[in-house]
Design a protein around this motif. Structure first.
Motif, PDB file in Angstrom:
ATOM      1  N   GLU A 298      -1.789  33.732  55.877  1.00  0.00           N
ATOM      2  CA  GLU A 298      -0.460  33.417  56.396  1.00  0.00           C
ATOM      3  C   GLU A 298       0.506  33.077  55.254  1.00  0.00           C
ATOM      4  N   GLU A 299       0.007  32.340  54.286  1.00  0.00           N
ATOM      5  CA  GLU A 299       0.869  31.978  53.147  1.00  0.00           C
ATOM      6  C   GLU A 299       1.262  33.217  52.332  1.00  0.00           C
ATOM      7  N   ILE A 300       0.320  34.140  52.168  1.00  0.00           N
ATOM      8  CA  ILE A 300       0.650  35.369  51.414  1.00  0.00           C
ATOM      9  C   ILE A 300       1.713  36.168  52.174  1.00  0.00           C
ATOM     10  N   GLU A 301       1.553  36.243  53.498  1.00  0.00           N
ATOM     11  CA  GLU A 301       2.571  36.946  54.310  1.00  0.00           C
ATOM     12  C   GLU A 301       3.939  36.284  54.116  1.00  0.00           C
ATOM     13  N   ASN A 302       3.951  34.953  54.146  1.00  0.00           N
ATOM     14  CA  ASN A 302       5.227  34.230  53.985  1.00  0.00           C
ATOM     15  C   ASN A 302       5.841  34.459  52.607  1.00  0.00           C
ATOM     16  N   ILE A 303       5.002  34.548  51.583  1.00  0.00           N
ATOM     17  CA  ILE A 303       5.509  34.790  50.223  1.00  0.00           C
ATOM     18  C   ILE A 303       6.161  36.178  50.158  1.00  0.00           C
ATOM     19  N   CYS A 304       5.519  37.160  50.782  1.00  0.00           N
ATOM     20  CA  CYS A 304       6.081  38.529  50.797  1.00  0.00           C
ATOM     21  C   CYS A 304       7.463  38.520  51.454  1.00  0.00           C
ATOM     22  N   ILE A 305       7.579  37.800  52.548  1.00  0.00           N
ATOM     23  CA  ILE A 305       8.856  37.731  53.276  1.00  0.00           C
ATOM     24  C   ILE A 305       9.896  36.968  52.442  1.00  0.00           C
ATOM     25  N   GLU A 306       9.446  35.876  51.841  1.00  0.00           N
ATOM     26  CA  GLU A 306      10.373  35.006  51.105  1.00  0.00           C
ATOM     27  C   GLU A 306      10.968  35.711  49.872  1.00  0.00           C
ATOM     28  N   VAL A 307      10.154  36.514  49.168  1.00  0.00           N
ATOM     29  CA  VAL A 307      10.727  37.208  47.998  1.00  0.00           C
ATOM     30  C   VAL A 307      11.801  38.213  48.441  1.00  0.00           C
ATOM     31  N   ILE A 308      11.645  38.771  49.617  1.00  0.00           N
ATOM     32  CA  ILE A 308      12.687  39.699  50.105  1.00  0.00           C
ATOM     33  C   ILE A 308      13.947  38.889  50.436  1.00  0.00           C
ATOM     34  N   ARG A 309      13.746  37.788  51.167  1.00  0.00           N
ATOM     35  CA  ARG A 309      14.899  36.935  51.530  1.00  0.00           C
ATOM     36  C   ARG A 309      15.671  36.529  50.286  1.00  0.00           C
ATOM     37  N   ARG A 310      14.932  36.083  49.276  1.00  0.00           N
ATOM     38  CA  ARG A 310      15.589  35.588  48.065  1.00  0.00           C
ATOM     39  C   ARG A 310      16.225  36.709  47.245  1.00  0.00           C
ATOM     40  N   SER A 311      15.758  37.952  47.446  1.00  0.00           N
ATOM     41  CA  SER A 311      16.311  39.067  46.659  1.00  0.00           C
ATOM     42  C   SER A 311      17.725  39.425  47.110  1.00  0.00           C
ATOM     43  N   GLY A 312      18.021  39.114  48.364  1.00  0.00           N
ATOM     44  CA  GLY A 312      19.333  39.457  48.913  1.00  0.00           C
ATOM     45  C   GLY A 312      19.477  40.948  49.229  1.00  0.00           C
ATOM     46  N   PHE A 313      18.399  41.725  49.089  1.00  0.00           N
ATOM     47  CA  PHE A 313      18.487  43.163  49.364  1.00  0.00           C
ATOM     48  C   PHE A 313      18.755  43.409  50.846  1.00  0.00           C
ATOM     49  N   LYS A 314      19.594  44.380  51.117  1.00  0.00           N
ATOM     50  CA  LYS A 314      19.815  44.826  52.501  1.00  0.00           C
ATOM     51  C   LYS A 314      19.622  46.335  52.508  1.00  0.00           C
ATOM     52  N   GLU A 315      18.448  46.754  52.092  1.00  0.00           N
ATOM     53  CA  GLU A 315      18.110  48.187  52.067  1.00  0.00           C
ATOM     54  C   GLU A 315      16.588  48.313  52.047  1.00  0.00           C
ATOM     55  N   GLY A 316      16.098  49.544  51.930  1.00  0.00           N
ATOM     56  CA  GLY A 316      14.657  49.744  51.917  1.00  0.00           C
ATOM     57  C   GLY A 316      14.041  49.056  50.701  1.00  0.00           C
ATOM     58  N   VAL A 317      12.936  48.333  50.922  1.00  0.00           N
ATOM     59  CA  VAL A 317      12.302  47.609  49.812  1.00  0.00           C
ATOM     60  C   VAL A 317      10.813  47.913  49.745  1.00  0.00           C
ATOM     61  N   TYR A 318      10.259  47.600  48.597  1.00  0.00           N
ATOM     62  CA  TYR A 318       8.826  47.774  48.350  1.00  0.00           C
ATOM     63  C   TYR A 318       8.330  46.434  47.786  1.00  0.00           C
ATOM     64  N   ILE A 319       7.349  45.858  48.454  1.00  0.00           N
ATOM     65  CA  ILE A 319       6.876  44.521  48.069  1.00  0.00           C
ATOM     66  C   ILE A 319       5.513  44.666  47.420  1.00  0.00           C
ATOM     67  N   ARG A 320       5.339  44.004  46.319  1.00  0.00           N
ATOM     68  CA  ARG A 320       4.088  44.134  45.584  1.00  0.00           C
ATOM     69  C   ARG A 320       3.452  42.773  45.293  1.00  0.00           C
ATOM     70  N   PRO A 321       2.533  42.320  46.169  1.00  0.00           N
ATOM     71  CA  PRO A 321       1.731  41.140  45.836  1.00  0.00           C
ATOM     72  C   PRO A 321       0.571  41.562  44.936  1.00  0.00           C
ATOM     73  N   ILE A 322       0.287  40.782  43.925  1.00  0.00           N
ATOM     74  CA  ILE A 322      -0.819  41.094  43.002  1.00  0.00           C
ATOM     75  C   ILE A 322      -1.683  39.844  42.823  1.00  0.00           C
ATOM     76  N   VAL A 323      -2.978  40.007  43.005  1.00  0.00           N
ATOM     77  CA  VAL A 323      -3.912  38.934  42.654  1.00  0.00           C
ATOM     78  C   VAL A 323      -4.548  39.376  41.349  1.00  0.00           C
ATOM     79  N   TYR A 324      -4.531  38.512  40.352  1.00  0.00           N
ATOM     80  CA  TYR A 324      -5.036  38.965  39.053  1.00  0.00           C
ATOM     81  C   TYR A 324      -5.776  37.858  38.329  1.00  0.00           C
ATOM     82  N   LYS A 325      -6.699  38.264  37.478  1.00  0.00           N
ATOM     83  CA  LYS A 325      -7.460  37.312  36.658  1.00  0.00           C
ATOM     84  C   LYS A 325      -6.503  36.851  35.566  1.00  0.00           C
TER      85      LYS A 325
END
Ligand code: PMP
Length: 310
Positions: free
Chosen positions: A81-108
Motif C-alpha cells: 500500500e505504501e509503494i502504491e501511495n509513493i507512486c501516486i504521490e510522485v505524480i501529484r508532486r510532479s504537477g504533470f497533467k499528461e501521460g506519465v510513466y512511473i518507475r519504482p526501483i528497489v535496489y541494493k
C-alpha cells in the motif's frame, strides 16, 4: 538523448521526497556495479473529461515488484500500500497533467563489493516522467528475430524485471535498430519464440490468439494478461498459451506486441516477410482500441484497474 527531468520535481529517494537533482547514488553502489535492482514501469493516462491521471493496474505492478523482491533477496520497509501511495504521490508532486510513466526501483544500495544477494541492504526509490507513445502503434512495425537469445530463467531470471537483465534487451534492440528494423524478437535457447526486447508477443492464427506461456523465459507482462482477459471475455476470442515456433511468425495472420510502454503495437513484417496484409490486422486493431478505452477508464467493468491520482 537522455530523459529531461523537470528541475525541482520531486522523486522518492532514501525514505523521503526530494528534488530530482538531489537523488544521487554513489559509484560504489551495489546495484550500479552488479545490476542488482528491480523495477516496474507503470503508465498513467491523462483523461481530459475527468481532468485526472488514471494509473493503470497499479496494484498488479506493485504486486509483481514485491513478489520479485523474494527472488532477489530484497527486504524493504514499505508495504504494498505504501509503494502504491509513493507512486501516486510522485505524480501529484510532479504537477504533470499528461501521460506519465512511473518507475519504482528497489535496489541494493550498500557500498559493498561482491556479487551476492542475501545480507545486502535494499532501498526503494521512485520517479515519474512524461511519456507518449514508446513506439509506432498505428502503421505496424518492421521487426527482426535477433541473433541474441532471450536470457534463461535459470541464468538471469527473465520473470524478474531486474536492471541487470536489460543488458539482454539492449543488445537485441540495438542489433535490430542498427540493422534498420523497429524492434527485435527474441528466441529462447531451444529456438522457440520468447518475446520482444521489452514487450510480450502475440500471434493470430485462424482467429485464435496465441502467446508464449509464462514458463517460456518471458517477463509475465501485465499488458499481456490484460489482453488475454479482454480478448477472451470481451471479444470472445479463443486464447492459447503455448510455445510458438519461429516459422509461425512467417505464416500467421497477425503479430503484435504488448507492454506498458509498447501498449498494443501491431507488427507488419518479420525478417522482411510481410505479416498478413502488411498492415495492422483486425484483431490487433480491435484489441488496441478496447485497450485504450479501458486504460482511459471508459469501460465501467474494468474501471477498478484505473487508480485516479487526484
Ligand atoms: N517483456 C519485457 C522484457 C519487458 O521489459 C516488458 C515491459 N515491462 C514486458 C515484457 C511487458 O510487460 P508489461 O506489460 O508488464 O509492461
Amino acid at each position: 538523448m537522455g530523459i529531461q527531468m523537470e528541475p525541482g520535481s520531486a522523486v522518492f529517494f532514501e525514505g523521503q521526497y526530494v528534488p530530482t537533482e538531489q537523488a544521487k547514488i554513489s559509484i560504489m553502489t551495489h546495484a550500479f556495479n552488479y545490476g542488482t535492482g528491480l523495477f516496474e514501469g507503470i503508465r498513467g493516462y491523462y483523461t481530459k473529461d475527468e481532468d485526472n491521471i488514471l494509473v493503470f493496474r497499479l496494484k498488479e505492478h506493485v504486486d509483481r515488484l514485491v513478489r520479485n523482491c523474494n527472488v532477489m533477496c530484497m527486504d524493504i520497509p514499505q508495504s504494498r500500500e505504501e509503494i502504491e501511495n509513493i507512486c501516486i504521490e510522485v505524480i501529484r508532486r510532479s504537477g504533470f497533467k499528461e501521460g506519465v510513466y512511473i518507475r519504482p526501483i528497489v535496489y541494493k544500495d550498500e557500498l559493498s563489493l561482491g556479487p551476492k544477494l542475501s545480507g545486502v541492504h535494499s532501498s526503494l526509490c521512485c520517479y515519474v516522467i512524461k511519456l507518449g507513445d514508446y513506439c509506432d502503434i498505428s502503421t505496424g512495425l518492421d521487426v527482426a528475430v535477433t541473433s541474441w537469445r532471450r536470457l534463461s530463467d535459470n541464468a538471469i531470471p527473465s520473470r524478474v524485471k531486474s536492471t541487470g537483465s536489460y543488458v539482454n534487451s539492449a543488445l537485441a534492440s540495438s542489433e535490430a535498430k542498427d540493422a534498420g528494423f523497429d524492434e527485435a524478437i527474441f528466441l529462447r535457447e531451444d529456438g522457440s519464440v520468447a518475446e520482444g526486447s521489452a514487450m510480450n508477443l502475440f500471434i493470430v492464427m485462424d482467429g485464435k490468439l496465441i502467446t508464449s506461456p509464462v514458463t517460456a523465459d518471458i517477463l509475465v507482462g501485465i499488458t499481456r494478461n490484460t489482453i488475454l482477459e479482454l480478448a477472451a471475455k470481451e471479444l470472445g476470442i479463443e486464447v492459447v498459451e503455448r510455445p510458438i515456433a519461429r516459422t509461425e511468425l512467417y505464416v500467421c495472420d497477425e503479430v503484435f506486441f504488448t507492454g506498458t510502454g509498447a501498449q498494443v503495437a501491431p507488427v507488419r513484417s518479420v525478417d522482411r516477410r510481410i505479416v498478413g496484409q502488411g498492415e495492422p490486422g483486425p484483431i490487433a486493431k480491435q484489441l488496441q482500441s478496447l485497450y485504450f478505452d479501458v486504460v482511459q477508464g471508459k469501460v465501467a467493468k474494468y474501471r477498478h484497474w484505473c487508480t485516479p491520482v487526484f
